[in-house]
Motif scaffolding. Structure first.
Motif, PDB file in Angstrom:
ATOM      1  N   ILE A 106       0.870  -1.169   0.000  1.00  7.73           N
ATOM      2  CA  ILE A 106       0.000   0.000   0.000  1.00  7.73           C
ATOM      3  C   ILE A 106       0.908   1.221   0.000  1.00  7.73           C
ATOM      4  N   ARG A 107       0.566   2.184  -0.843  1.00  6.65           N
ATOM      5  CA  ARG A 107       1.314   3.438  -0.933  1.00  6.65           C
ATOM      6  C   ARG A 107       0.366   4.560  -0.554  1.00  6.65           C
ATOM      7  N   ILE A 108       0.634   5.183   0.576  1.00  3.61           N
ATOM      8  CA  ILE A 108      -0.225   6.233   1.100  1.00  3.61           C
ATOM      9  C   ILE A 108       0.194   7.558   0.471  1.00  3.61           C
ATOM     10  N   GLU A 109      -0.709   8.141  -0.292  1.00  7.42           N
ATOM     11  CA  GLU A 109      -0.435   9.389  -1.002  1.00  7.42           C
ATOM     12  C   GLU A 109      -0.778  10.611  -0.166  1.00  7.42           C
ATOM     13  N   ASN A 110      -1.902  10.532   0.567  1.00  4.67           N
ATOM     14  CA  ASN A 110      -2.348  11.700   1.324  1.00  4.67           C
ATOM     15  C   ASN A 110      -3.272  11.258   2.451  1.00  4.67           C
ATOM     16  N   ILE A 111      -3.126  11.900   3.605  1.00  2.00           N
ATOM     17  CA  ILE A 111      -4.051  11.716   4.716  1.00  2.00           C
ATOM     18  C   ILE A 111      -4.666  13.077   5.012  1.00  2.00           C
ATOM     19  N   ALA A 112      -5.975  13.201   4.786  1.00  2.00           N
ATOM     20  CA  ALA A 112      -6.668  14.465   5.014  1.00  2.00           C
ATOM     21  C   ALA A 112      -6.998  14.626   6.498  1.00  2.00           C
ATOM     22  N   ARG A 113      -7.312  15.833   6.884  1.00  2.00           N
ATOM     23  CA  ARG A 113      -7.634  16.117   8.294  1.00  2.00           C
ATOM     24  C   ARG A 113      -8.828  15.331   8.805  1.00  2.00           C
ATOM     25  N   ASP A 114      -9.767  14.997   7.903  1.00  2.00           N
ATOM     26  CA  ASP A 114     -10.953  14.247   8.321  1.00  2.00           C
ATOM     27  C   ASP A 114     -10.704  12.737   8.377  1.00  2.00           C
ATOM     28  N   GLY A 115      -9.446  12.320   8.133  1.00  2.00           N
ATOM     29  CA  GLY A 115      -9.099  10.902   8.182  1.00  2.00           C
ATOM     30  C   GLY A 115      -9.181  10.196   6.843  1.00  2.00           C
ATOM     31  N   THR A 116      -9.707  10.875   5.823  1.00  2.00           N
ATOM     32  CA  THR A 116      -9.762  10.300   4.486  1.00  2.00           C
ATOM     33  C   THR A 116      -8.336  10.081   3.980  1.00  2.00           C
ATOM     34  N   VAL A 117      -8.094   8.918   3.397  1.00  2.27           N
ATOM     35  CA  VAL A 117      -6.755   8.569   2.923  1.00  2.27           C
ATOM     36  C   VAL A 117      -6.823   8.234   1.440  1.00  2.27           C
ATOM     37  N   THR A 118      -5.963   8.864   0.648  1.00  2.00           N
ATOM     38  CA  THR A 118      -5.796   8.487  -0.752  1.00  2.00           C
ATOM     39  C   THR A 118      -4.590   7.561  -0.808  1.00  2.00           C
ATOM     40  N   PHE A 119      -4.768   6.380  -1.429  1.00  2.00           N
ATOM     41  CA  PHE A 119      -3.683   5.400  -1.448  1.00  2.00           C
ATOM     42  C   PHE A 119      -3.780   4.506  -2.675  1.00  2.00           C
ATOM     43  N   TRP A 120      -2.691   3.808  -2.944  1.00  2.00           N
ATOM     44  CA  TRP A 120      -2.636   2.768  -3.967  1.00  2.00           C
ATOM     45  C   TRP A 120      -2.540   1.427  -3.271  1.00  2.00           C
ATOM     46  N   GLY A 121      -3.284   0.446  -3.762  1.00  2.00           N
ATOM     47  CA  GLY A 121      -3.169  -0.934  -3.309  1.00  2.00           C
ATOM     48  C   GLY A 121      -2.648  -1.759  -4.470  1.00  2.00           C
ATOM     49  N   ASN A 122      -1.538  -2.473  -4.257  1.00  2.00           N
ATOM     50  CA  ASN A 122      -0.873  -3.196  -5.340  1.00  2.00           C
ATOM     51  C   ASN A 122      -0.585  -4.646  -4.989  1.00  2.00           C
ATOM     52  N   ALA A 123      -0.644  -5.494  -5.997  1.00  2.00           N
ATOM     53  CA  ALA A 123      -0.227  -6.887  -5.894  1.00  2.00           C
ATOM     54  C   ALA A 123       0.846  -7.104  -6.956  1.00  2.00           C
ATOM     55  N   THR A 124       2.045  -7.512  -6.531  1.00  3.31           N
ATOM     56  CA  THR A 124       3.162  -7.691  -7.459  1.00  3.31           C
ATOM     57  C   THR A 124       3.579  -9.149  -7.456  1.00  3.31           C
ATOM     58  N   PHE A 125       3.606  -9.733  -8.647  1.00  4.31           N
ATOM     59  CA  PHE A 125       3.990 -11.135  -8.771  1.00  4.31           C
ATOM     60  C   PHE A 125       5.181 -11.314  -9.685  1.00  4.31           C
ATOM     61  N   GLY A 126       5.734 -10.234 -10.227  1.00  5.34           N
ATOM     62  CA  GLY A 126       6.931 -10.276 -11.056  1.00  5.34           C
ATOM     63  C   GLY A 126       7.379  -8.873 -11.379  1.00  5.34           C
ATOM     64  N   ASN A 127       8.591  -8.743 -11.947  1.00  4.70           N
ATOM     65  CA  ASN A 127       9.060  -7.390 -12.246  1.00  4.70           C
ATOM     66  C   ASN A 127       8.225  -6.744 -13.344  1.00  4.70           C
ATOM     67  N   LEU A 128       7.588  -7.538 -14.176  1.00  6.35           N
ATOM     68  CA  LEU A 128       6.637  -7.029 -15.158  1.00  6.35           C
ATOM     69  C   LEU A 128       5.267  -7.666 -14.929  1.00  6.35           C
ATOM     70  N   GLY A 129       4.966  -7.924 -13.695  1.00  2.36           N
ATOM     71  CA  GLY A 129       3.686  -8.534 -13.347  1.00  2.36           C
ATOM     72  C   GLY A 129       3.133  -7.905 -12.091  1.00  2.36           C
ATOM     73  N   ALA A 130       2.172  -7.004 -12.256  1.00  5.12           N
ATOM     74  CA  ALA A 130       1.583  -6.330 -11.103  1.00  5.12           C
ATOM     75  C   ALA A 130       0.217  -5.775 -11.484  1.00  5.12           C
ATOM     76  N   LYS A 131      -0.629  -5.661 -10.474  1.00  2.00           N
ATOM     77  CA  LYS A 131      -1.921  -5.005 -10.630  1.00  2.00           C
ATOM     78  C   LYS A 131      -2.085  -4.060  -9.455  1.00  2.00           C
ATOM     79  N   GLY A 132      -2.581  -2.874  -9.744  1.00  2.17           N
ATOM     80  CA  GLY A 132      -2.794  -1.911  -8.677  1.00  2.17           C
ATOM     81  C   GLY A 132      -3.896  -0.939  -9.022  1.00  2.17           C
ATOM     82  N   ALA A 133      -4.421  -0.300  -7.998  1.00  2.00           N
ATOM     83  CA  ALA A 133      -5.470   0.696  -8.202  1.00  2.00           C
ATOM     84  C   ALA A 133      -5.371   1.759  -7.118  1.00  2.00           C
ATOM     85  N   GLU A 134      -5.837   2.945  -7.462  1.00  2.00           N
ATOM     86  CA  GLU A 134      -5.905   4.042  -6.505  1.00  2.00           C
ATOM     87  C   GLU A 134      -7.265   3.993  -5.811  1.00  2.00           C
ATOM     88  N   PHE A 135      -7.245   4.272  -4.511  1.00  2.00           N
ATOM     89  CA  PHE A 135      -8.450   4.239  -3.691  1.00  2.00           C
ATOM     90  C   PHE A 135      -8.517   5.472  -2.809  1.00  2.00           C
TER      91      PHE A 135
END
Length: 151
Positions: free
Chosen positions: A102-131
Motif C-alpha cells: 500500500i502506498r499512502i499518497e495523502n491523509i486528510a484532516r478528516d481521516g480520508t486517505v488516498t492510497f494505492w493498493g498493489n499486488a506484485t507477482f513479477g518485475n513485469l507482473g503487477a496489478k494496482g489501483a488508486e483508492f
C-alpha cells in the motif's frame, strides 16, 4: 551478492488506525489473489512523503492478512526479488512470494486517505489501483477512484 530486501525498517503509521491499515491491505489483496505457485505473501507499506521508502507494516496488518490466505504472511524485509529480479521470493528459502503493498499518497484532516493498493507477482507482473479510504459507519471503506495500473 545478497538479495536486497523489499522493505527496510518499520513503517510510520502515525495518523492511521489499525482498521484503516487493514482495510487498505484488503484493497491490495483484492487486486490479485496469490497464484498456485506462490508459497508465501509479503507485505510492504510506503508513505509518499519523506522519500517513499518501502517499510514493514505493523504486526496487526500481518495478522489480519493471515485471515485471508493460508500462505505464510511475512514482513517485506523477509522478501526480495529473486534470480534476475524476476519474481518476489522469501530471502531465507527462495520460495516464490506475492508482494502486496500500500502506498499512502495523502491523509486528510478528516481521516480520508488516498492510497494505492498493489499486488506484485513479477518485475513485469503487477496489478494496482488508486483508492480513497473513507469512514463508513463504525468502519472504513476503500472506494476505487477508477485509476489503475497493470504491468
Amino acid at each position: 551478492m545478497g538479495m536486497k530486501p523489499s522493505a527496510q525498517g518499520d513503517a510510520d503509521t502515525s495518523g492511521l488506525s489499525p482498521e484503516q491499515i487493514e482495510t487498505m491491505f484488503a484493497a491490495a489483496f483484492a487486486q490479485q489473489r496469490p497464484f498456485d505457485n506462490h508459497q508465501a505473501v509479503c507485505l510492504v507499506m510506503v508513505r509518499a512523503e519523506g522519500g517513499g521508502w518501502p517499510r514493514n507494516p505493523p504486526a496487526h496488518a500481518l495478522a489480519a492478512f493471515a485471515e485471508w490466505t493460508d500462505l505464510p504472511v511475512l514482513q517485506g524485509s523477509s522478501c526480495a526479488f529473486g534470480l534476475y529480479d524476476v519474481h518476489p521470493v522469501v530471502i531465507y528459502s527462495g520460495a516464490r512470494a506475492m508482494l502486496y503493498s500500500i502506498r499512502i499518497e495523502n491523509i486528510a484532516r478528516d481521516g480520508t486517505v488516498t492510497f494505492w493498493g498493489n499486488a506484485t507477482f513479477g518485475n513485469l507482473g503487477a496489478k494496482g489501483a488508486e483508492f480513497v479510504l473513507r469512514r463508513r459507519g463504525n468502519g472504513w471503506r476503500a472506494d476505487a477512484t477508477g485509476v489503475s495500473a497493470i504491468s
